[in-house]
Design a protein around this motif. Structure first.
Motif, PDB file in Angstrom:
ATOM      1  N   LEU A  47       1.028  -0.755   0.299  1.00 22.65           N
ATOM      2  CA  LEU A  47       0.267  -0.075  -0.081  1.00 22.65           C
ATOM      3  C   LEU A  47       0.674   1.367  -0.220  1.00 22.65           C
ATOM      4  O   LEU A  47       2.142   1.344   1.039  1.00 22.65           O
ATOM      5  CB  LEU A  47      -0.664   0.084   0.740  1.00 22.65           C
ATOM      6  N   VAL A  48       0.594   1.450  -0.548  1.00 24.88           N
ATOM      7  CA  VAL A  48       0.821   3.327  -0.752  1.00 24.88           C
ATOM      8  C   VAL A  48       1.055   4.433  -0.551  1.00 24.88           C
ATOM      9  O   VAL A  48       1.487   5.266   0.585  1.00 24.88           O
ATOM     10  CB  VAL A  48       1.814   3.496  -2.150  1.00 24.88           C
ATOM     11  N   ALA A  49      -0.810   4.761  -0.833  1.00 23.56           N
ATOM     12  CA  ALA A  49      -1.888   5.418   0.114  1.00 23.56           C
ATOM     13  C   ALA A  49      -2.545   5.663  -0.431  1.00 23.56           C
ATOM     14  O   ALA A  49      -3.760   4.803  -1.559  1.00 23.56           O
ATOM     15  CB  ALA A  49      -1.652   7.000  -0.952  1.00 23.56           C
ATOM     16  N   THR A  50      -3.949   6.447   0.780  1.00 27.22           N
ATOM     17  CA  THR A  50      -4.886   6.132   0.688  1.00 27.22           C
ATOM     18  C   THR A  50      -5.804   6.993   1.029  1.00 27.22           C
ATOM     19  O   THR A  50      -5.391   8.007   1.403  1.00 27.22           O
ATOM     20  CB  THR A  50      -5.488   4.464   1.922  1.00 27.22           C
ATOM     21  N   MET A  51      -6.976   7.239   0.382  1.00 24.90           N
ATOM     22  CA  MET A  51      -7.901   8.237   0.787  1.00 24.90           C
ATOM     23  C   MET A  51      -9.375   8.257   0.998  1.00 24.90           C
ATOM     24  O   MET A  51      -9.986   6.797   0.049  1.00 24.90           O
ATOM     25  CB  MET A  51      -7.856   8.720  -0.415  1.00 24.90           C
ATOM     26  N   ALA A  52     -10.105   8.360   1.408  1.00 24.98           N
ATOM     27  CA  ALA A  52     -11.142   7.816   1.987  1.00 24.98           C
ATOM     28  C   ALA A  52     -12.517   8.552   0.971  1.00 24.98           C
ATOM     29  O   ALA A  52     -11.921   9.516   0.441  1.00 24.98           O
ATOM     30  CB  ALA A  52     -11.569   8.712   3.154  1.00 24.98           C
ATOM     31  N   SER A  53     -13.515   7.944   1.367  1.00 20.73           N
ATOM     32  CA  SER A  53     -14.404   8.397   0.122  1.00 20.73           C
ATOM     33  C   SER A  53     -14.913   9.773   0.130  1.00 20.73           C
ATOM     34  O   SER A  53     -15.157  10.104  -0.905  1.00 20.73           O
ATOM     35  CB  SER A  53     -15.748   7.407  -0.262  1.00 20.73           C
ATOM     36  N   ALA A  54     -15.266  10.634   1.204  1.00 21.97           N
ATOM     37  CA  ALA A  54     -15.188  11.531   0.907  1.00 21.97           C
ATOM     38  C   ALA A  54     -14.459  12.516   1.090  1.00 21.97           C
ATOM     39  O   ALA A  54     -14.577  13.704   1.177  1.00 21.97           O
ATOM     40  CB  ALA A  54     -15.926  12.532   2.792  1.00 21.97           C
ATOM     41  N   GLY A  55     -13.162  11.930   1.016  1.00 20.03           N
ATOM     42  CA  GLY A  55     -11.458  12.699   0.854  1.00 20.03           C
ATOM     43  C   GLY A  55     -11.324  13.567   2.050  1.00 20.03           C
ATOM     44  O   GLY A  55     -10.127  13.523   2.164  1.00 20.03           O
ATOM     45  N   VAL A  64       7.331   6.876   1.836  1.00 18.19           N
ATOM     46  CA  VAL A  64       6.693   7.883   0.598  1.00 18.19           C
ATOM     47  C   VAL A  64       6.266   9.059   1.803  1.00 18.19           C
ATOM     48  O   VAL A  64       5.967  10.289   0.871  1.00 18.19           O
ATOM     49  CB  VAL A  64       5.731   7.710  -0.095  1.00 18.19           C
ATOM     50  N   LYS A  65       5.971   9.442   2.773  1.00 11.38           N
ATOM     51  CA  LYS A  65       5.294  10.100   3.422  1.00 11.38           C
ATOM     52  C   LYS A  65       6.189  11.683   3.732  1.00 11.38           C
ATOM     53  O   LYS A  65       7.583  11.687   3.139  1.00 11.38           O
ATOM     54  CB  LYS A  65       4.999   9.897   5.185  1.00 11.38           C
ATOM     55  N   GLY A  66       5.598  12.754   2.739  1.00 12.90           N
ATOM     56  CA  GLY A  66       6.341  13.853   2.711  1.00 12.90           C
ATOM     57  C   GLY A  66       6.882  14.296   1.006  1.00 12.90           C
ATOM     58  O   GLY A  66       7.289  14.996   1.061  1.00 12.90           O
ATOM     59  N   ARG A  67       6.429  13.266   0.288  1.00 11.50           N
ATOM     60  CA  ARG A  67       7.098  13.099  -1.042  1.00 11.50           C
ATOM     61  C   ARG A  67       5.834  12.724  -1.911  1.00 11.50           C
ATOM     62  O   ARG A  67       6.053  13.494  -3.321  1.00 11.50           O
ATOM     63  CB  ARG A  67       7.552  11.955  -1.679  1.00 11.50           C
ATOM     64  N   PHE A  68       4.649  11.689  -1.604  1.00  8.58           N
ATOM     65  CA  PHE A  68       3.294  11.995  -2.168  1.00  8.58           C
ATOM     66  C   PHE A  68       2.628  11.889  -1.911  1.00  8.58           C
ATOM     67  O   PHE A  68       2.062  12.664  -0.318  1.00  8.58           O
ATOM     68  CB  PHE A  68       3.234   9.838  -2.787  1.00  8.58           C
ATOM     69  N   THR A  69       1.530  12.501  -2.554  1.00 11.78           N
ATOM     70  CA  THR A  69       0.125  12.727  -2.307  1.00 11.78           C
ATOM     71  C   THR A  69      -0.964  12.534  -2.833  1.00 11.78           C
ATOM     72  O   THR A  69      -1.185  12.772  -4.327  1.00 11.78           O
ATOM     73  CB  THR A  69       0.526  14.962  -2.615  1.00 11.78           C
ATOM     74  N   ILE A  70      -2.048  11.751  -1.950  1.00 15.78           N
ATOM     75  CA  ILE A  70      -2.920  11.623  -2.883  1.00 15.78           C
ATOM     76  C   ILE A  70      -4.704  12.831  -2.662  1.00 15.78           C
ATOM     77  O   ILE A  70      -4.620  12.754  -2.017  1.00 15.78           O
ATOM     78  CB  ILE A  70      -3.152  10.426  -2.348  1.00 15.78           C
ATOM     79  N   SER A  71      -5.250  12.654  -3.540  1.00 16.89           N
ATOM     80  CA  SER A  71      -6.087  13.197  -3.809  1.00 16.89           C
ATOM     81  C   SER A  71      -7.581  12.952  -4.734  1.00 16.89           C
ATOM     82  O   SER A  71      -6.822  12.070  -5.721  1.00 16.89           O
ATOM     83  CB  SER A  71      -5.581  14.655  -4.729  1.00 16.89           C
ATOM     84  N   ARG A  72      -8.214  12.861  -4.827  1.00 19.33           N
ATOM     85  CA  ARG A  72     -10.078  12.674  -5.645  1.00 19.33           C
ATOM     86  C   ARG A  72     -10.033  14.445  -6.010  1.00 19.33           C
ATOM     87  O   ARG A  72     -10.447  15.373  -5.400  1.00 19.33           O
ATOM     88  CB  ARG A  72     -10.279  11.763  -5.087  1.00 19.33           C
TER      89      ARG A  72
END
Length: 119
Positions: A47-55, A64-72
Motif C-alpha cells: 500500500l502506498v496511499a489511501t484516501m477516504a470516500s469523502a476525501g 513515501v510520506k512527505g513526497r507523495f500526495t493522494i487526492s481525488r
C-alpha cells in the motif's frame, strides 16, 4: 462493467516528479475508498496511499510520506497520486484500487502503470 484506468506512469530521473491518474467507471466513485498500491520486481504488492470516500482522511506508507500526495475529484471521478522527489526504490508497477466504504467485498483493481526512476 467496472474499469479502473490508470495513466501517467513513465521514466523519470531521481529527484523528478510524476502524477498518476486513475479514472474508474461503472461504480459510484464517491462511495469508494481509493488507494494506490505498488509492486516492485520480486517484492509483494504494498500500500502506498489511501484516501477516504469523502476525501477527508488520508494514509501513507512511511516510505513515501512527505513526497507523495493522494487526492481525488469526486466530480470528475478521478483519483491522483502526485509523486515528488522520486527515488530509484520507487520503481514499480503502480495500481489503483477501489473499495466500497461499507461493503468491503466490493473492490476493484486497475491494470497498473509502470513507474521507473533511473538516471
Amino acid at each position: 462493467q467496472v474499469q479502473l484506468v490508470e495513466s501517467g506512469g513513465g521514466l523519470v530521473q531521481p529527484g523528478g516528479s510524476l502524477r498518476l491518474s486513475c479514472a474508474p467507471s461503472g461504480l459510484a466513485f464517491s462511495r469508494y475508498v481509493m488507494s494506490w498500491y505498488r509492486q516492485a520486481p520480486g517484492k509483494e504488492r504494498e500500500l502506498v496511499a489511501t484516501m477516504a470516500s469523502a476525501g477527508a482522511s488520508t494514509n501513507y506508507a512511511d516510505s513515501v510520506k512527505g513526497r507523495f500526495t493522494i487526492s481525488r475529484d469526486n466530480v470528475k471521478n478521478t483519483v491522483f497520486l502526485q509523486m515528488n522527489s522520486l527515488r530509484p526504490e520507487d520503481t514499480a508497477v503502480y495500481y489503483c484500487y477501489a473499495q466500497h466504504y461499507i461493503w468491503s467485498t466490493s473492490n476493484y483493481w486497475g491494470q497498473g502503470t509502470q513507474v521507473t526512476v533511473s538516471s
